[in-house]
Motif scaffolding. Structure first.
Motif, mmCIF file in Angstrom:
data_model
loop_
_atom_site.group_PDB
_atom_site.id
_atom_site.type_symbol
_atom_site.label_atom_id
_atom_site.label_comp_id
_atom_site.label_asym_id
_atom_site.label_seq_id
_atom_site.Cartn_x
_atom_site.Cartn_y
_atom_site.Cartn_z
ATOM 1 N N ILE A 163 -5.236 -1.360 -4.452
ATOM 2 C CA ILE A 163 -5.267 -0.279 -3.472
ATOM 3 C C ILE A 163 -6.529 0.527 -3.730
ATOM 4 O O ILE A 163 -6.784 0.951 -4.863
ATOM 5 C CB ILE A 163 -4.034 0.631 -3.578
ATOM 6 N N GLY B 14 -9.746 3.203 -1.714
ATOM 7 C CA GLY B 14 -10.088 4.007 -0.548
ATOM 8 C C GLY B 14 -10.819 5.272 -0.954
ATOM 9 O O GLY B 14 -11.351 5.382 -2.067
ATOM 10 N N THR C 141 6.709 -2.325 -2.686
ATOM 11 C CA THR C 141 6.557 -1.126 -1.869
ATOM 12 C C THR C 141 6.698 0.106 -2.757
ATOM 13 O O THR C 141 7.668 0.210 -3.524
ATOM 14 C CB THR C 141 7.621 -1.089 -0.752
ATOM 15 N N GLN D 52 5.435 4.558 -3.383
ATOM 16 C CA GLN D 52 5.023 5.827 -2.808
ATOM 17 C C GLN D 52 3.628 6.165 -3.333
ATOM 18 O O GLN D 52 3.435 6.320 -4.541
ATOM 19 C CB GLN D 52 6.016 6.930 -3.182
ATOM 20 N N LEU D 53 2.661 6.274 -2.436
ATOM 21 C CA LEU D 53 1.300 6.643 -2.794
ATOM 22 C C LEU D 53 1.144 8.152 -2.613
ATOM 23 O O LEU D 53 1.404 8.687 -1.531
ATOM 24 C CB LEU D 53 0.285 5.893 -1.921
ATOM 25 N N ARG E 237 2.708 8.882 1.148
ATOM 26 C CA ARG E 237 3.004 7.845 2.144
ATOM 27 C C ARG E 237 3.495 6.585 1.438
ATOM 28 O O ARG E 237 3.163 6.356 0.271
ATOM 29 C CB ARG E 237 1.779 7.531 3.002
ATOM 30 N N VAL F 89 3.530 2.614 0.865
ATOM 31 C CA VAL F 89 2.586 1.506 1.000
ATOM 32 C C VAL F 89 3.235 0.236 0.468
ATOM 33 O O VAL F 89 4.082 0.281 -0.433
ATOM 34 C CB VAL F 89 1.269 1.785 0.245
ATOM 35 N N LEU G 105 -5.393 -3.476 -0.200
ATOM 36 C CA LEU G 105 -4.971 -2.445 0.728
ATOM 37 C C LEU G 105 -5.968 -1.297 0.692
ATOM 38 O O LEU G 105 -6.312 -0.797 -0.383
ATOM 39 C CB LEU G 105 -3.574 -1.932 0.337
ATOM 40 N N VAL G 106 -6.465 -0.896 1.854
ATOM 41 C CA VAL G 106 -7.403 0.224 1.954
ATOM 42 C C VAL G 106 -6.656 1.423 2.531
ATOM 43 O O VAL G 106 -6.139 1.356 3.644
ATOM 44 C CB VAL G 106 -8.615 -0.123 2.833
ATOM 45 N N GLU G 107 -6.590 2.480 1.753
ATOM 46 C CA GLU G 107 -5.901 3.695 2.166
ATOM 47 C C GLU G 107 -6.851 4.883 2.021
ATOM 48 O O GLU G 107 -7.087 5.392 0.934
ATOM 49 C CB GLU G 107 -4.645 3.919 1.311
ATOM 50 N N ASP G 108 -7.407 5.312 3.152
ATOM 51 C CA ASP G 108 -8.230 6.517 3.179
ATOM 52 C C ASP G 108 -7.339 7.691 3.570
ATOM 53 O O ASP G 108 -6.612 7.625 4.574
ATOM 54 C CB ASP G 108 -9.376 6.378 4.181
ATOM 55 N N ILE G 109 -7.381 8.745 2.795
ATOM 56 C CA ILE G 109 -6.465 9.867 2.979
ATOM 57 C C ILE G 109 -7.250 11.166 3.039
ATOM 58 O O ILE G 109 -8.157 11.395 2.223
ATOM 59 C CB ILE G 109 -5.428 9.927 1.849
#
Length: 313
Positions: free
Chosen positions: A44, A46, A244, A246-247, A260, A262, A270-274
């Motif tokens: 993960i 981002g 699965t 919790q990020l 969120r 994931v 997985l790319v998660e930009d927050i």
């Protein structure tokens, strides 16, 4: 450079550490973590950005605090010390945000060593620290001035409570009378001790009672899947077991944070930009004021405050 380390033998009330702040979006108690061989682990990554205008740094009038000349080695040249609690690059990347996964019960080795917090030039470094819950922190004073560390525990239910107020003795190895002196000396005797956080509380806060512009925050983690964002706001969590989780993304000054769910697939990326929202309005009473009554001349005797280490703008 070698340093003398005291083995953990202090109770929590004597630790030079941080205060504990309730994080409502974290579970009350995490289960024990098990180390396994992670097969087909994923990644993960981002960026964490700040959405909105970057808040102005807090401003502290140095003549209202002890050691204005030494602490003024980092200042704006007009007798004010600035605390940049939001560090953002040109693309809104937010530094010192904590990114972690909750719900990982088994995974890669948890090799988090004892983190070191330094009092250096009247500031705590680093501004944000990660500590393993139930393990230790180490604090040293590199300055030739005394600091008074105050710790607080707070929650919406119980309110704020002072945990301890402990002096951090000056470092006698630093050349006290020389404002040009550098920290090329031993840190001296350090304080080391375990941190056992109360149920449901995962972040803690440290402030110097003599120098209010000295702040440091830390978060306790229960698994090794965490990161503190760099200068561009980037982060990366690798060898994540498929599943699965919790990020969670948190910054000490941006409110409760973002959470969120994931899902990481086998060998997945997985790319998660927050984005975290910047606080709005008047968030602090500490501001730089252009008023001659607050200048060094108001003391009635000459005080030459020069930013010899860092000129703040």
């Amino acid at each position: 450079m070698s340093r003398h380390v005291v083995r953990p033998r202090f109770c929590v009330s004597r630790l030079i550490c941080c205060a504990i702040v309730l994080a409502l979006w974290l579970p009350a108690q995490a289960s024990s973590y098990e180390v396994i061989e992670v097969k087909e682990g994923g990644t993960i990554e981002g960026r964490v950005t700040l959405q909105g205008d970057v808040p102005e740094p807090k401003g502290f009038n140095l003549i209202t605090f002890p050691d204005p000349q030494y602490c003024g080695r980092i200042s704006n040249g007009k007798g004010w010390r600035l605390l940049y609690d939001f560090v953002v690059d040109r693309k809104a990347g937010l530094k010192d945000a904590v990114v972690l996964l909750e719900g990982v019960e088994r995974g890669k080795p948890f090799d988090l060593s004892v983190p070191l917090i330094e009092a250096r030039d009247c500031q705590f470094k680093p501004f944000v620290t990660i500590v393993r819950n139930g393990h230790a922190v180490e604090v040293v004073n590199m300055d030739p001035v005394m600091h008074d560390i105050q710790g607080y525990e707070t929650s919406l239910q119980a309110g704020t409570r002072v945990l301890f107020n402990s002096p951090l003795r000056m470092n006698a190895l630093h050349h006290r009378g020389d404002l040009h002196a550098t920290h090329d000396h031993e840190p001296g005797r350090s304080l080391v001790g375990p941190i056992y956080l109360n149920r449901g509380r995962r972040t803690f806060y440290m402030q110097c009672g003599f120098h209010a512009f000295m702040e440091s925050w830390a978060m306790a983690v229960n698994n090794p899947y965490y990161a503190v964002t760099g200068p561009d706001g980037s982060y990366r969590l690798d060898h994540v077991p498929p599943g699965t989780y919790q990020l969670i993304v948190w910054h000490p000054q941006s409110g409760p944070g973002v959470s969120r769910m994931v899902t990481v697939g086998p060998q997945g990326r997985l790319v998660e930009d927050i984005a975290l929202e910047a606080p709005k309005g008047n968030r602090s009473a500490f501001k730089v004021m252009e008023n001659p009554r607050f200048g060094p001349e108001s003391l009635g005797h000459p005080v030459d405050i020069k930013p010899l280490v860092e000129y703040q703008q």
